[in-house]
Design an enzyme around this catalytic site. Sequence first.
Site, short mmCIF file in Angstrom:
data_model
loop_
_atom_site.label_atom_id
_atom_site.label_comp_id
_atom_site.label_asym_id
_atom_site.label_seq_id
_atom_site.Cartn_x
_atom_site.Cartn_y
_atom_site.Cartn_z
N GLU A 163 -2.72 -4.69 6.15
CA GLU A 163 -2.28 -5.26 4.87
C GLU A 163 -0.86 -5.81 4.92
OE1 GLU A 163 -2.79 -2.23 1.83
OE2 GLU A 163 -2.02 -0.63 3.08
N HIS A 202 -2.44 5.66 -3.95
CA HIS A 202 -2.07 5.17 -5.29
C HIS A 202 -2.73 5.97 -6.40
CE1 HIS A 202 0.26 1.83 -3.84
NE2 HIS A 202 -0.73 1.43 -3.06
N ARG A 251 -8.26 8.32 1.21
CA ARG A 251 -7.16 7.48 1.72
C ARG A 251 -5.88 8.30 1.57
NH1 ARG A 251 -5.12 1.55 -0.38
NH2 ARG A 251 -4.82 2.62 -2.38
N ASP A 262 -2.06 -6.15 -1.03
CA ASP A 262 -0.82 -6.08 -0.25
C ASP A 262 -0.77 -7.20 0.78
OD1 ASP A 262 0.83 -3.98 -1.24
OD2 ASP A 262 -0.66 -2.54 -0.53
C1 3PY Z 1 -4.63 -3.43 -1.29
O1 3PY Z 1 -5.36 -4.33 -1.74
O2 3PY Z 1 -3.49 -3.62 -0.86
C2 3PY Z 1 -5.12 -2.07 -1.24
O3 3PY Z 1 -4.51 -1.22 -0.63
C3 3PY Z 1 -6.36 -1.73 -1.99
O4 3PY Z 1 -6.25 -0.47 -2.57
MG MG Z 2 -2.53 -1.70 -0.23
#
Ligand code: 3PY
Ligand code: MG
Length: 255
Positions: A151, A47, A72, A177
């Site tokens: 996530e 991101h 990441r 997420d």
């Molecule tokens: C999330 O909280 O989904 C993340 O990927 C944190 O960057």
């Molecule tokens: Mg995320």
Amino acid sequence: MSAMKILADRCRSGKPTLAAWCGLPDPAVAGLLAREGFDAVVIDMQHGAIDFAAAIKAIPLVAAAGKPAIPRIPVGEFATASRLLDAGAAAVIAPMINSVEDARRFGGFMKYPPLGQRSWGPHAALTLSGLGPADYFAQANGMTLAFAMIETREALADLDGILAAPEIDGIFIGPSDLSIALSDGAENNPTGPTVTAAIDHALARTKAAGKFAGIFGLSGEQGGALARKGFDLVSIGTDTGFLRAGAQEVLAAAR
Ligand code: 3PY
Ligand code: MG
């Protein structure tokens, strides 16, 4: 000890690692934050606005401060994980790992045979680790860590399988997420009761599997609490968040 080895050693010793999270593209940002008291710096290529050229410049700047750099990668770009290790990353976080197959494909790019299929070519990693080729090859699989992001509902359902993947050193929870997934898109509530229960469950399963647990923390206070709960790697703030908070603080003081 080299900055690359510090993270794995610290995780194995049970001491939590508190990380700064960088998304701004200039490598100097990561290098400067590494000079503050953080234990590590995450370089967010998913991101954040950080491309590969910027990431490989940020890694040695972070290492020069004696800190591990943890990129990441963007979703599914597993080949980039190997290239970041070659550049001296101490660990790589892969987002949206939804199955054992995803985990093993990611992990395959992170580990040399016989564990995985990482190809040889650790250019800056040799310099940053201070090791010669033979020692680097012998130590790399244990020294650099593969974190699979949990996530989604699918990832939670397959959590024990993902944790059992031999190429994976740990998980990294994305609470935003995960909260969106668990509410079927109804809300983004990374500290709500449903996602908190899922986080506690994932932490317990990870500890039971003998792997490392990481998580994106939303603030210093909440990140500290997550570290005290047992998380091994916790981000406690972002570069843009620090800029915004600092700007708002001086403006409030001045006006
Ligand atoms: C999330 O909280 O989904 C993340 O990927 C944190 O960057
Ligand atoms: Mg995320």
